[in-house]
Scaffold this motif. Structure first.
Motif, PDB file in Angstrom:
ATOM      1  N   GLN A  56      -4.675  16.291 -11.616  1.00 16.59           N
ATOM      2  CA  GLN A  56      -5.380  15.639 -10.515  1.00 16.59           C
ATOM      3  C   GLN A  56      -4.391  15.294  -9.411  1.00 16.59           C
ATOM      4  OE1 GLN A  56      -7.931  12.306 -11.604  1.00 16.59           O
ATOM      5  NE2 GLN A  56      -7.479  11.287  -9.669  1.00 16.59           N
ATOM      6  N   GLY A  57      -3.207  14.823  -9.784  1.00 15.47           N
ATOM      7  CA  GLY A  57      -2.174  14.526  -8.800  1.00 15.47           C
ATOM      8  C   GLY A  57      -1.705  15.771  -8.062  1.00 15.47           C
ATOM      9  N   VAL A  58      -1.569  16.886  -8.778  1.00 12.92           N
ATOM     10  CA  VAL A  58      -1.190  18.149  -8.135  1.00 12.92           C
ATOM     11  C   VAL A  58      -2.239  18.535  -7.105  1.00 12.92           C
ATOM     12  CG1 VAL A  58      -0.809  20.615  -8.504  1.00 12.92           C
ATOM     13  CG2 VAL A  58       0.137  18.954 -10.121  1.00 12.92           C
ATOM     14  N   TRP A  59      -3.502  18.457  -7.509  1.00 13.85           N
ATOM     15  CA  TRP A  59      -4.611  18.770  -6.595  1.00 13.85           C
ATOM     16  C   TRP A  59      -4.574  17.873  -5.367  1.00 13.85           C
ATOM     17  CZ3 TRP A  59      -8.933  15.208  -6.328  1.00 13.85           C
ATOM     18  CH2 TRP A  59      -9.982  15.640  -5.514  1.00 13.85           C
ATOM     19  N   GLN A  60      -4.353  16.582  -5.553  1.00  5.86           N
ATOM     20  CA  GLN A  60      -4.283  15.668  -4.421  1.00  5.86           C
ATOM     21  C   GLN A  60      -3.113  16.019  -3.508  1.00  5.86           C
ATOM     22  OE1 GLN A  60      -5.089  12.098  -7.409  1.00  5.86           O
ATOM     23  NE2 GLN A  60      -4.769  11.325  -5.352  1.00  5.86           N
ATOM     24  N   PHE A 388       2.300  10.711  -2.814  1.00  8.15           N
ATOM     25  CA  PHE A 388       1.226   9.715  -2.774  1.00  8.15           C
ATOM     26  C   PHE A 388       1.573   8.583  -1.810  1.00  8.15           C
ATOM     27  CE2 PHE A 388      -0.833   5.816  -4.310  1.00  8.15           C
ATOM     28  CZ  PHE A 388      -2.159   6.225  -4.377  1.00  8.15           C
ATOM     29  N   TRP A 389       2.840   8.227  -1.730  1.00  8.93           N
ATOM     30  CA  TRP A 389       3.246   7.090  -0.911  1.00  8.93           C
ATOM     31  C   TRP A 389       3.435   7.443   0.550  1.00  8.93           C
ATOM     32  CZ3 TRP A 389       3.174   2.080  -2.188  1.00  8.93           C
ATOM     33  CH2 TRP A 389       2.980   1.785  -3.530  1.00  8.93           C
ATOM     34  N   PHE A 390       3.951   8.620   0.821  1.00  9.62           N
ATOM     35  CA  PHE A 390       4.274   8.947   2.210  1.00  9.62           C
ATOM     36  C   PHE A 390       3.559  10.202   2.715  1.00  9.62           C
ATOM     37  CE2 PHE A 390       7.898   6.589   0.522  1.00  9.62           C
ATOM     38  CZ  PHE A 390       8.021   5.585   1.470  1.00  9.62           C
ATOM     39  N   GLY A 391       2.880  10.940   1.840  1.00  4.67           N
ATOM     40  CA  GLY A 391       2.206  12.162   2.243  1.00  4.67           C
ATOM     41  C   GLY A 391       0.712  11.972   2.378  1.00  4.67           C
ATOM     42  N   SER A 392      -0.039  12.770   1.634  1.00  3.57           N
ATOM     43  CA  SER A 392      -1.495  12.695   1.659  1.00  3.57           C
ATOM     44  C   SER A 392      -2.013  12.333   0.279  1.00  3.57           C
ATOM     45  CB  SER A 392      -2.092  14.044   2.096  1.00  3.57           C
ATOM     46  OG  SER A 392      -3.495  14.062   1.900  1.00  3.57           O
ATOM     47  N   GLN A 393      -2.872  11.332   0.219  1.00  4.72           N
ATOM     48  CA  GLN A 393      -3.478  10.959  -1.058  1.00  4.72           C
ATOM     49  C   GLN A 393      -4.499  11.991  -1.520  1.00  4.72           C
ATOM     50  OE1 GLN A 393      -4.904   6.913  -1.525  1.00  4.72           O
ATOM     51  NE2 GLN A 393      -3.509   6.159   0.042  1.00  4.72           N
ATOM     52  N   GLY A 394      -4.978  12.820  -0.603  1.00  5.92           N
ATOM     53  CA  GLY A 394      -5.902  13.870  -0.980  1.00  5.92           C
ATOM     54  C   GLY A 394      -7.348  13.440  -1.078  1.00  5.92           C
ATOM     55  N   TYR A 395      -7.678  12.212  -0.674  1.00  2.47           N
ATOM     56  CA  TYR A 395      -9.059  11.745  -0.701  1.00  2.47           C
ATOM     57  C   TYR A 395      -9.602  11.701   0.722  1.00  2.47           C
ATOM     58  CZ  TYR A 395      -8.214  10.307  -5.527  1.00  2.47           C
ATOM     59  OH  TYR A 395      -7.909  10.302  -6.860  1.00  2.47           O
ATOM     60  N   GLU A 396     -10.742  12.335   0.922  1.00  2.63           N
ATOM     61  CA  GLU A 396     -11.334  12.482   2.242  1.00  2.63           C
ATOM     62  C   GLU A 396     -11.529  11.126   2.925  1.00  2.63           C
ATOM     63  OE1 GLU A 396     -14.741  15.580   3.821  1.00  2.63           O
ATOM     64  OE2 GLU A 396     -15.140  14.349   2.078  1.00  2.63           O
ATOM     65  N   TYR A 397     -11.086  11.034   4.173  1.00  4.75           N
ATOM     66  CA  TYR A 397     -11.167   9.862   5.048  1.00  4.75           C
ATOM     67  C   TYR A 397     -10.102   8.805   4.751  1.00  4.75           C
ATOM     68  CZ  TYR A 397     -15.620  11.652   6.754  1.00  4.75           C
ATOM     69  OH  TYR A 397     -16.587  12.434   7.305  1.00  4.75           O
ATOM     70  N   VAL A 398      -9.520   8.809   3.555  1.00 10.14           N
ATOM     71  CA  VAL A 398      -8.406   7.896   3.270  1.00 10.14           C
ATOM     72  C   VAL A 398      -7.213   8.731   2.791  1.00 10.14           C
ATOM     73  CG1 VAL A 398      -9.665   5.770   2.832  1.00 10.14           C
ATOM     74  CG2 VAL A 398      -9.482   7.454   1.009  1.00 10.14           C
ATOM     75  N   ASP A 399      -6.939   9.797   3.539  1.00  9.35           N
ATOM     76  CA  ASP A 399      -5.886  10.732   3.148  1.00  9.35           C
ATOM     77  C   ASP A 399      -4.490  10.135   3.294  1.00  9.35           C
ATOM     78  OD1 ASP A 399      -7.339  13.617   2.994  1.00  9.35           O
ATOM     79  OD2 ASP A 399      -8.212  12.434   4.589  1.00  9.35           O
ATOM     80  N   LEU A 400      -4.298   9.250   4.260  1.00 12.05           N
ATOM     81  CA  LEU A 400      -2.947   8.787   4.566  1.00 12.05           C
ATOM     82  C   LEU A 400      -2.260   8.175   3.351  1.00 12.05           C
ATOM     83  CD1 LEU A 400      -3.221   5.550   6.780  1.00 12.05           C
ATOM     84  CD2 LEU A 400      -5.002   6.345   5.256  1.00 12.05           C
ATOM     85  N   MET A 456      -7.405  -0.405  -4.067  1.00  9.67           N
ATOM     86  CA  MET A 456      -7.825  -0.808  -5.402  1.00  9.67           C
ATOM     87  C   MET A 456      -7.628   0.288  -6.457  1.00  9.67           C
ATOM     88  SD  MET A 456      -8.679  -3.917  -5.078  1.00  9.67           S
ATOM     89  CE  MET A 456      -9.554  -4.246  -6.604  1.00  9.67           C
ATOM     90  N   TYR A 457      -7.193   1.456  -6.047  1.00  7.63           N
ATOM     91  CA  TYR A 457      -6.884   2.511  -7.006  1.00  7.63           C
ATOM     92  C   TYR A 457      -5.443   2.947  -6.791  1.00  7.63           C
ATOM     93  CZ  TYR A 457      -7.709   5.480  -2.932  1.00  7.63           C
ATOM     94  OH  TYR A 457      -7.662   6.041  -1.683  1.00  7.63           O
ATOM     95  N   GLY A 458      -4.858   3.572  -7.798  1.00  5.39           N
ATOM     96  CA  GLY A 458      -3.463   3.980  -7.720  1.00  5.39           C
ATOM     97  C   GLY A 458      -3.297   5.482  -7.835  1.00  5.39           C
ATOM     98  N   GLN A 459      -2.049   5.904  -7.917  1.00  5.12           N
ATOM     99  CA  GLN A 459      -1.727   7.321  -7.948  1.00  5.12           C
ATOM    100  C   GLN A 459      -2.316   8.009  -9.173  1.00  5.12           C
ATOM    101  OE1 GLN A 459       2.395   8.160  -7.247  1.00  5.12           O
ATOM    102  NE2 GLN A 459       2.287  10.271  -7.955  1.00  5.12           N
ATOM    103  N   ARG A 460      -2.398   7.309 -10.302  1.00  4.13           N
ATOM    104  CA  ARG A 460      -2.889   7.920 -11.542  1.00  4.13           C
ATOM    105  C   ARG A 460      -4.248   7.357 -11.971  1.00  4.13           C
ATOM    106  NH1 ARG A 460       0.646  11.039 -14.082  1.00  4.13           N
ATOM    107  NH2 ARG A 460      -0.371  10.777 -16.105  1.00  4.13           N
ATOM    108  N   SER A 461      -4.951   6.776 -11.029  1.00  2.00           N
ATOM    109  CA  SER A 461      -6.277   6.245 -11.356  1.00  2.00           C
ATOM    110  C   SER A 461      -7.246   7.374 -11.675  1.00  2.00           C
ATOM    111  CB  SER A 461      -6.825   5.423 -10.184  1.00  2.00           C
ATOM    112  OG  SER A 461      -6.108   4.230 -10.026  1.00  2.00           O
ATOM    113  N   HIS A 462      -8.213   7.072 -12.516  1.00  2.00           N
ATOM    114  CA  HIS A 462      -9.287   8.012 -12.855  1.00  2.00           C
ATOM    115  C   HIS A 462     -10.004   8.427 -11.573  1.00  2.00           C
ATOM    116  CE1 HIS A 462     -12.877   9.665 -14.740  1.00  2.00           C
ATOM    117  NE2 HIS A 462     -12.322   9.520 -15.939  1.00  2.00           N
TER     118      HIS A 462
END
Length: 762
Positions: A56-60, A388-400, A456-462
């Motif tokens: 999931q992290g790779v995908w993000q 995850f900290w300085f690139g893209s989180q990979g979640y639409e609209y909250v990518d930063l 409220m979620y982290g790098q390895r959150s479900h």
């Protein structure tokens, strides 16, 4: 006038809604699909649950929801990886079994033989072998072989690229990460194909539509869709009945003979907000450019009219920037409006307010520039484990990246401090506008508060956890409390111009806020129907999403009142100066009905969203609601604030008029000539053959679909012309070419105060 009952209604709505949203959210997260270790029947470990999370992290890190979709959320050029994996695995198994039975492939079998193998496939895929005591899933050797084959296939797609999917060469070359990505894709398909313990539906409520494994709409999806239609009709009827029973209040006239802002002297902090509006226009222009590139990738896939653009700006980056810039520029214009309105309301300029505004501007530039650069570096795999900290989180609209997200939250808190400092004198004194000020303060507090949900979620959150909190930001922050804030701001601007009585504005703001939030808060669930959610989410989301449309029933009245306000009279010719800012508010009302109402409800009922989630009817709603409502509102607020900063100088309105119509007609053409027909054809394909087919290159790259993509060009051109004209007009406010000359100004009996002259020379 007492507003007690309105406050009670608002309090009950907010508290009750968040109890439901929080309670069901807890169930959703605790009952999310497990992350199991996966073994074969002979005891061989294929991969662990930790590998799924790593995948999931790779995908993000490579773009996540900006490069295809998972569970229907994300971008629209590449496939939905969940539906694609599920269909490919099903076909591999059917063909494997057919070959064992002596046939060249599954298609060569008789219908009776095919029916036997399909029944076997349904039993194999849908049977849940999860052992909670060992956190283990066991699959047979055939599914294990299919997993290895598909993992190799997807590794090749991301390593070598594929133009049909707008995936560039070298998007992911690390072999270990490719294997982890395969584990994640398998898991999303497993959750979509296997049944929940004790249930006959899958973890994703039988999404995606896949006839091969009997994935079809659940009875609940059909029932709650019907009930949502009934609820919508009942809500509309109740609202119209209530409105008809109310005493009609004249909301306009007689107006003042002169512009009330003529005697207003802009404070230093108000003048400092001008650069926010300028930056907002620049960011808007960049967003349009990224939108053009993103749309074109759907045609060529890896280039821009032959230029190999994907080497420098791949699709995942242009789409990430397109969405992030939209949030940035719209929020910038709204926040700047708040900074302007604060001193205007209280008549007080706090000490160091201008310094605070300038510091906030510096923070804005840092967050925007830093996050965009980080997203490019992260998606290009140049940040390593810091993505995850300085690139893209990979979640639409909250990518930063999370670092930039925290800085943005700190900036919003600073903005709130500045707002409270400016409003404090007006809040403590007893006045007629105090209730509206309190609502203004509440909505201002909600802006940083609900953006914090993104932390409220982290790098390895479900994935389910991240999806739940992400929609708090997208739906509650962007579509909820920001809209309340904007409603109150518009009310204040109209009352300061003495175009609406404060009692009317307060009553309207409290009522509309209660009505909107009564459906909007719990309506967040309609984003989560098929994201590993429990069946109860479908019922709640369906009913309350329908209620979100109810207040739009009276949107025509709002638009008509704004049009009447915008008409100057012989006794109040100065109103003509505010015509186009008000017309942008009229456009907001129109697109609220069309984009948020019609196109929103087109996809929101469960039975509809079951077939169209992840298809182009979603961006149809997104474009017409995000820009049509929030973008137009941002432009209107920008014009209104700039108008009141120099109230005595009439504008040359020809450029603004052309811009207004180009923007609105261009957006209409985009929607009706391209996105709507593409979305409807995809919906037909999804209903007829399955979600995988509606998203497949076979369907999306067909001649008719390519033609419809090119049909966006007329709308895009008109829209871009409108944006250029708007920017030219704003530039003219700085250089002077957008103002009527002084002789014309005198002819219009409008005077320019000394402070406006001084400001114009700065």
């Amino acid at each position: 006038m007492s507003y007690k009952r309105y406050w009670i209604a608002l309090f009950v709505v907010i508290v009750a809604s968040f109890i439901v949203l929080g309670g069901e959210g807890r169930k959703l997260i605790t009952q999310a699909p497990p992350l199991p270790d996966v073994y074969t029947t002979d005891g061989q470990l294929l991969f662990t649950g930790s590998s799924i999370t790593d995948g999931q992290g790779v995908w993000q890190s490579i773009g996540g929801q900006e490069i295809g979709t998972v569970w229907g959320h994300g971008a629209y050029v590449a496939p939905d990886w969940t539906a694609d994996w599920l269909h490919r695995e099903s076909e591999l198994l059917l063909n494997l079994w057919a070959v064992r039975d002596g046939a060249p492939n599954f298609a060569a079998l008789s219908l009776d033989q095919q029916a036997i193998l399909k029944a076997r496939l349904i039993r194999t895929i849908r049977t849940n072998t999860y052992d909670a005591s060992q956190n283990r899933v066991v699959i047979d050797a055939d599914r294990a072989a299919a997993f290895r084959q598909l993992s190799t296939y997807y590794a090749n797609v991301f390593a070598n690229g594929r133009a049909d999917y707008a995936i560039p060469h070298g998007a992911l070359t690390n072999v270990a990460k490719q294997q982890e990505l395969g584990a994640f894709f398998w898991w999303t398909a497993w959750a979509a194909g296997t049944e929940r313990p004790g249930s006959t539906t899958t973890y994703t409520n039988n999404w995606p539509h896949e006839p091969l494994i009997a994935n079809g709409p659940t009875p609940g999806a059909v029932l709650w869709s019907v009930l949502s239609f009934v609820g919508l009709l009942a809500g509309i009827g109740g609202l119209v009945w209530w409105y008809a029973s109310q005493e009609k209040v004249v909301m306009h006239g007689p107006y003042p003979a002169t512009d009330p802002f003529l005697e207003h002297r802009a404070t230093p902090s108000q003048r400092a907000t001008i650069k926010f509006f300028i930056v907002a226009i620049i960011l808007w222009g960049l967003q349009i450019m990224m939108g053009i590139l993103t749309a074109h990738y759907g045609v060529e896939g890896n280039s821009f009219y032959g230029f190999p653009l994907d080497r420098y700006l791949p699709y995942a980056i242009t789409r990430t920037w397109h969405l992030q810039l939209a949030i940035f520029w719209i929020a910038t214009s709204w926040l700047a409006t708040g900074l302007y309105v604060g001193p205007a309301v209280s008549g007080h300029e706090p000490k160091y307010q201008r310094l605070g505004v300038n510091v906030l501007f510096g923070a804005l530039v840092l967050v925007v520039g830093g996050s965009l650069a980080g997203e490019w570096l992260g998606i290009q795999q140049r940040l390593g484990n810091l993505w995850f900290w300085f690139g893209s989180q990979g979640y639409e609209y909250v990518d930063l990246g999370r670092f930039w997200q925290i800085l943005l939250f700190i900036g919003l808190v600073l903005w709130l401090v500045l707002m409270v400092a400016a409003l404090k004198p007006a809040l403590v004194r007893k006045s007629e506008d105090q209730p509206l000020l309190i609502l203004f303060l509440i909505s201002s507090i909600a802006i940083p508060l609900f953006y914090a949900a993104g932390l409220m979620y982290g790098q390895r959150s479900h994935l389910v956890t991240a999806e739940y909190w992400r929609w708090w930001v997208v739906h509650l922050w962007v579509e909820g409390f920001f809209e309340v804030f904007a409603t109150v701001v518009i009310g204040f601007l109209f009352t300061r111009l003495k175009l609406i009585e404060i009692r009317t504005a307060t009553k309207a703001a409290l009522f509309s806020t209660s009505i909107f939030l009564s459906g909007g808060i719990i309506g967040t669930f309609h984003h989560l129907y098929f994201s590993g959610a429990t069946p109860a989410v479908i019922g709640l989301g369906a009913i309350f999403s329908a209620f979100e449309v109810v207040p739009l029933t009276l949107i025509g009245y709002e638009a008509w009142e704004n049009l009447r306000i915008a008409q100057p009279t012989t006794k109040s010719p100065w109103i003509a100066n505010y015509r186009w800012p008000i017309y942008f508010f009229v456009a907001v009302a129109f697109w609220n009905l069309v984009g948020a109402g019609l196109f929103g409800f087109l996809i929101n009922p469960p039975i509809s969203l079951y077939y169209v989630q992840g298809l182009n009817l979603t961006p149809l709603h997104g474009h017409t609601a995000l820009f049509g409502v929030y973008g137009m509102l941002g432009l209107g607020l920008t014009l209104f604030c700039l108008r009141t900063l120099l109230p005595g100088r009439p504008w040359k309105q020809g450029t603004l008029k052309a811009s207004f119509w180009c923007l609105n007609i261009g957006l209409s053409f985009m929607a009706l000539l391209s996105m709507l027909p593409i979305g409807l054809l995809q919906a037909w394909a999804s209903i007829q053959y399955g979600t995988w087919y509606a998203r497949s290159a076979q369907f999306m790259q067909s001649g008719s679909m390519q033609t419809l993509r090119w049909m966006r060009v007329p709308g895009d051109i008109l829209f871009s012309i409108g944006a250029v004209l708007f920017a030219w007009f704003i530039l003219g406010l700085l250089t002077g070419h957008s103002y009527v000359d002084s002789d014309s100004s005198h002819k219009n009996h409008l005077r320019e105060p000394a402070e406006a002259k001084e400001f114009a020379g700065r």
